[in-house]
Design a protein around this motif. Structure first.
Motif, PDB file in Angstrom:
ATOM      1  N   SER A  49       0.823  -1.207   0.000  1.00 10.10           N
ATOM      2  CA  SER A  49       0.000   0.000   0.000  1.00 10.10           C
ATOM      3  C   SER A  49       0.860   1.262   0.000  1.00 10.10           C
ATOM      4  CB  SER A  49      -0.917   0.031   1.235  1.00 10.10           C
ATOM      5  OG  SER A  49      -1.804  -1.056   1.235  1.00 10.10           O
ATOM      6  N   SER A  50       2.158   1.100   0.257  1.00  8.07           N
ATOM      7  CA  SER A  50       3.060   2.246   0.376  1.00  8.07           C
ATOM      8  C   SER A  50       3.812   2.481  -0.931  1.00  8.07           C
ATOM      9  CB  SER A  50       4.067   2.018   1.510  1.00  8.07           C
ATOM     10  OG  SER A  50       3.400   1.735   2.728  1.00  8.07           O
ATOM     11  N   SER A  51       3.930   3.732  -1.307  1.00 10.85           N
ATOM     12  CA  SER A  51       4.654   4.077  -2.540  1.00 10.85           C
ATOM     13  C   SER A  51       6.165   4.074  -2.344  1.00 10.85           C
ATOM     14  CB  SER A  51       4.210   5.457  -3.052  1.00 10.85           C
ATOM     15  OG  SER A  51       4.442   6.452  -2.054  1.00 10.85           O
ATOM     16  N   SER A  52       6.612   4.108  -1.083  1.00 19.78           N
ATOM     17  CA  SER A  52       8.047   4.103  -0.801  1.00 19.78           C
ATOM     18  C   SER A  52       8.338   3.271   0.437  1.00 19.78           C
ATOM     19  CB  SER A  52       8.569   5.530  -0.599  1.00 19.78           C
ATOM     20  OG  SER A  52       7.953   6.138   0.522  1.00 19.78           O
ATOM     21  N   ILE A  53       9.551   2.730   0.483  1.00 16.48           N
ATOM     22  CA  ILE A  53      10.012   1.950   1.635  1.00 16.48           C
ATOM     23  C   ILE A  53      11.401   2.453   1.993  1.00 16.48           C
ATOM     24  CG2 ILE A  53      10.618  -0.324   2.520  1.00 16.48           C
ATOM     25  CD1 ILE A  53       8.722  -1.553   0.548  1.00 16.48           C
ATOM     26  N   GLY A  54      11.562   2.928   3.211  1.00 20.93           N
ATOM     27  CA  GLY A  54      12.859   3.438   3.634  1.00 20.93           C
ATOM     28  C   GLY A  54      13.327   4.622   2.813  1.00 20.93           C
ATOM     29  N   GLY A  55      12.394   5.429   2.331  1.00 21.49           N
ATOM     30  CA  GLY A  55      12.760   6.611   1.555  1.00 21.49           C
ATOM     31  C   GLY A  55      13.002   6.349   0.092  1.00 21.49           C
ATOM     32  N   LEU A  67       0.024  -6.459  -7.831  1.00 17.79           N
ATOM     33  CA  LEU A  67      -0.113  -6.935  -6.456  1.00 17.79           C
ATOM     34  C   LEU A  67      -0.484  -5.813  -5.497  1.00 17.79           C
ATOM     35  CD1 LEU A  67       2.852  -9.471  -6.224  1.00 17.79           C
ATOM     36  CD2 LEU A  67       0.418  -9.964  -6.432  1.00 17.79           C
ATOM     37  N   GLY A  68      -0.259  -4.581  -5.911  1.00 19.52           N
ATOM     38  CA  GLY A  68      -0.647  -3.458  -5.078  1.00 19.52           C
ATOM     39  C   GLY A  68      -2.030  -2.918  -5.420  1.00 19.52           C
ATOM     40  N   GLY A  69      -2.668  -3.504  -6.432  1.00 16.59           N
ATOM     41  CA  GLY A  69      -3.982  -3.049  -6.850  1.00 16.59           C
ATOM     42  C   GLY A  69      -5.094  -3.701  -6.058  1.00 16.59           C
ATOM     43  N   ARG A  70      -6.284  -3.156  -6.228  1.00 18.71           N
ATOM     44  CA  ARG A  70      -7.470  -3.668  -5.552  1.00 18.71           C
ATOM     45  C   ARG A  70      -8.535  -4.056  -6.576  1.00 18.71           C
ATOM     46  NH1 ARG A  70      -4.956  -0.208  -2.075  1.00 18.71           N
ATOM     47  NH2 ARG A  70      -5.201  -0.571   0.188  1.00 18.71           N
ATOM     48  N   TYR A  94      -9.725 -11.936 -10.113  1.00 22.10           N
ATOM     49  CA  TYR A  94     -10.505 -11.721  -8.896  1.00 22.10           C
ATOM     50  C   TYR A  94     -11.708 -12.653  -8.832  1.00 22.10           C
ATOM     51  CZ  TYR A  94      -8.049  -7.784  -6.808  1.00 22.10           C
ATOM     52  OH  TYR A  94      -7.118  -7.004  -6.162  1.00 22.10           O
ATOM     53  N   LEU A  95     -12.339 -12.909  -9.971  1.00 21.21           N
ATOM     54  CA  LEU A  95     -13.454 -13.851  -9.984  1.00 21.21           C
ATOM     55  C   LEU A  95     -13.003 -15.233  -9.514  1.00 21.21           C
ATOM     56  CD1 LEU A  95     -15.422 -12.967 -13.260  1.00 21.21           C
ATOM     57  CD2 LEU A  95     -16.099 -12.535 -10.888  1.00 21.21           C
ATOM     58  N   ALA A  96     -11.797 -15.635  -9.934  1.00 24.17           N
ATOM     59  CA  ALA A  96     -11.255 -16.932  -9.505  1.00 24.17           C
ATOM     60  C   ALA A  96     -11.017 -16.933  -7.992  1.00 24.17           C
ATOM     61  CB  ALA A  96      -9.967 -17.243 -10.258  1.00 24.17           C
ATOM     62  N   SER A 111     -17.868 -16.592   7.843  1.00 27.82           N
ATOM     63  CA  SER A 111     -16.903 -17.088   6.862  1.00 27.82           C
ATOM     64  C   SER A 111     -16.950 -16.279   5.572  1.00 27.82           C
ATOM     65  CB  SER A 111     -17.173 -18.562   6.552  1.00 27.82           C
ATOM     66  OG  SER A 111     -17.026 -19.358   7.696  1.00 27.82           O
ATOM     67  N   PHE A 112     -18.135 -15.771   5.230  1.00 25.38           N
ATOM     68  CA  PHE A 112     -18.283 -15.045   3.974  1.00 25.38           C
ATOM     69  C   PHE A 112     -17.745 -13.616   4.054  1.00 25.38           C
ATOM     70  CE2 PHE A 112     -21.429 -18.432   3.792  1.00 25.38           C
ATOM     71  CZ  PHE A 112     -21.226 -18.941   2.521  1.00 25.38           C
ATOM     72  N   MET A 113     -17.364 -13.148   5.251  1.00 18.64           N
ATOM     73  CA  MET A 113     -16.756 -11.831   5.381  1.00 18.64           C
ATOM     74  C   MET A 113     -15.424 -11.753   4.650  1.00 18.64           C
ATOM     75  SD  MET A 113     -18.777  -9.804   6.953  1.00 18.64           S
ATOM     76  CE  MET A 113     -17.653  -8.481   7.415  1.00 18.64           C
ATOM     77  N   THR A 114     -14.795 -12.919   4.440  1.00 16.98           N
ATOM     78  CA  THR A 114     -13.528 -12.949   3.722  1.00 16.98           C
ATOM     79  C   THR A 114     -13.681 -12.407   2.305  1.00 16.98           C
ATOM     80  OG1 THR A 114     -12.978 -14.925   4.998  1.00 16.98           O
ATOM     81  CG2 THR A 114     -11.557 -14.425   3.141  1.00 16.98           C
ATOM     82  N   LEU A 115     -14.851 -12.586   1.711  1.00 17.79           N
ATOM     83  CA  LEU A 115     -15.096 -12.046   0.371  1.00 17.79           C
ATOM     84  C   LEU A 115     -14.928 -10.532   0.367  1.00 17.79           C
ATOM     85  CD1 LEU A 115     -18.218 -14.180  -0.578  1.00 17.79           C
ATOM     86  CD2 LEU A 115     -16.012 -14.232  -1.769  1.00 17.79           C
ATOM     87  N   PHE A 116     -15.449  -9.878   1.382  1.00 19.62           N
ATOM     88  CA  PHE A 116     -15.324  -8.427   1.492  1.00 19.62           C
ATOM     89  C   PHE A 116     -13.862  -8.031   1.669  1.00 19.62           C
ATOM     90  CE2 PHE A 116     -15.054  -4.669   4.239  1.00 19.62           C
ATOM     91  CZ  PHE A 116     -15.690  -3.729   3.431  1.00 19.62           C
ATOM     92  N   THR A 117     -13.139  -8.767   2.511  1.00 21.11           N
ATOM     93  CA  THR A 117     -11.730  -8.463   2.748  1.00 21.11           C
ATOM     94  C   THR A 117     -10.932  -8.545   1.459  1.00 21.11           C
ATOM     95  OG1 THR A 117     -11.904  -9.359   4.994  1.00 21.11           O
ATOM     96  CG2 THR A 117      -9.693  -9.086   4.101  1.00 21.11           C
ATOM     97  N   VAL A 118     -11.128  -9.616   0.702  1.00 17.77           N
ATOM     98  CA  VAL A 118     -10.404  -9.798  -0.558  1.00 17.77           C
ATOM     99  C   VAL A 118     -10.706  -8.667  -1.525  1.00 17.77           C
ATOM    100  CG1 VAL A 118     -10.228 -11.288  -2.600  1.00 17.77           C
ATOM    101  CG2 VAL A 118     -10.221 -12.294  -0.312  1.00 17.77           C
ATOM    102  N   ALA A 119     -11.910  -8.139  -1.475  1.00 15.96           N
ATOM    103  CA  ALA A 119     -12.318  -7.096  -2.420  1.00 15.96           C
ATOM    104  C   ALA A 119     -11.698  -5.737  -2.105  1.00 15.96           C
ATOM    105  CB  ALA A 119     -13.836  -6.978  -2.450  1.00 15.96           C
ATOM    106  N   VAL A 120     -11.344  -5.477  -0.838  1.00 20.49           N
ATOM    107  CA  VAL A 120     -10.931  -4.125  -0.473  1.00 20.49           C
ATOM    108  C   VAL A 120      -9.440  -3.973  -0.179  1.00 20.49           C
ATOM    109  CG1 VAL A 120     -13.223  -3.566   0.411  1.00 20.49           C
ATOM    110  CG2 VAL A 120     -11.491  -4.454   1.979  1.00 20.49           C
TER     111      VAL A 120
END
Length: 257
Positions: free
Chosen positions: A111-117, A132-135, A153-155, A208-217
């Motif tokens: 989620s960060s654009s930089s690491i250690g400057g 991998l940084g996208g949603r 994402y559908l998979a 258990s289905f709350m994981t769907l929301f987590t994966v989406a955001v």
């Protein structure tokens, strides 16, 4: 943060000959498996503790009847019983708590654009066409639901839904075999918080289905961690709790806490 980023990057380099452009995604899955292996002894201890608490159900019921009009004495007697039998009510929380640092590290890394400057080069990695940084929202904006990233994402959603359905059915069977103390039932007034417990158990199978929301955001990297860990948990719990006592067992003990 930088150390963890270097660790994941080095692991991706090792996996590159096998997974090529998806090596970073494979490294995240490998990190998740390593975390789950490290936590597995805690999961086994939690399973042993839950089985032990289930075996205490008749004694808990007797204490509840004995201290029908004094919830405080019931709680003290219950704590003494757990101490005597060396059963920890909190043991089941430890596996989940020990996984949180790895999840949050991955979340912040991607989620960060930089690491250690310096510019975060991890964001350049993809799983097939999805960064991998996208949603999920980014995937919808780049090709739509049936674009390359959208199909990925559908998979993931299909896999999460399958695991959630498995957990849902398993939890429903457990609750049917071990119904909690309901308000108005004999002995309900002796169990502090029994009404809240009964209400929670109606909602529990759907969690258990709350994981769907987590994966989406969350970023795709963190979503891969969640999907891998959730799948591992379903298989692990099915194995560890395969001989779980039924009847007035696990849920009866849980309702008393």
């Amino acid at each position: 943060m930088s150390f963890f980023a270097d660790l994941v990057a080095d692991l991706a380099d090792l996996l590159a000959p096998l997974f090529h452009g998806s090596a970073m995604a494979a490294a995240i899955v490998a990190v998740t498996i390593c975390v789950r292996l490290l936590v597995h002894p805690l999961s086994r201890a939690a399973a042993r503790g839950q089985k032990a608490r289930a075996k205490l159900s008749p004694q808990i019921a007797a204490l509840r009847k004995k201290h029908a009009k004094n919830p405080e004495k019931f709680q003290k007697a219950l704590m003494e019983l757990h101490r005597k039998e060396q059963v920890s009510p909190l043991a089941g929380c430890l596996p989940g708590l020990f996984q949180l640092p790895a999840f949050f590290l991955l979340y912040h890394l991607f989620s960060s654009s930089s690491i250690g400057g310096e510019a975060n080069e991890l964001l350049d990695h993809k799983l097939f066409a999805a960064p991998l940084g996208g949603r999920f929202a980014d995937a919808l904006g780049d090709g739509g639901l049936f674009g390359a990233a959208g199909l990925l994402y559908l998979a993931l959603f299909a896999l999460v839904a399958a695991v959630a359905t498995f957990n849902y059915r398993r939890t429903k069977r457990q609750l049917a075999a071990n119904p909690p103390v309901a308000p108005g039932a004999p002995g309900a007034e002796q169990a502090p918080g029994a009404g809240a417990m009964a209400a929670m158990t109606k909602f529990m199978p759907l969690m258990s289905f709350m994981t769907l929301f987590t994966v989406a955001v969350v970023p795709l990297a963190a979503a891969l961690y969640v999907v891998t860990s959730t799948t591992w948990s379903a298989v692990e719990r099915a194995f560890l709790y395969r001989d779980m006592p039924t009847g007035a067992g696990a849920m009866g003990a849980a309702a008393a806490m």
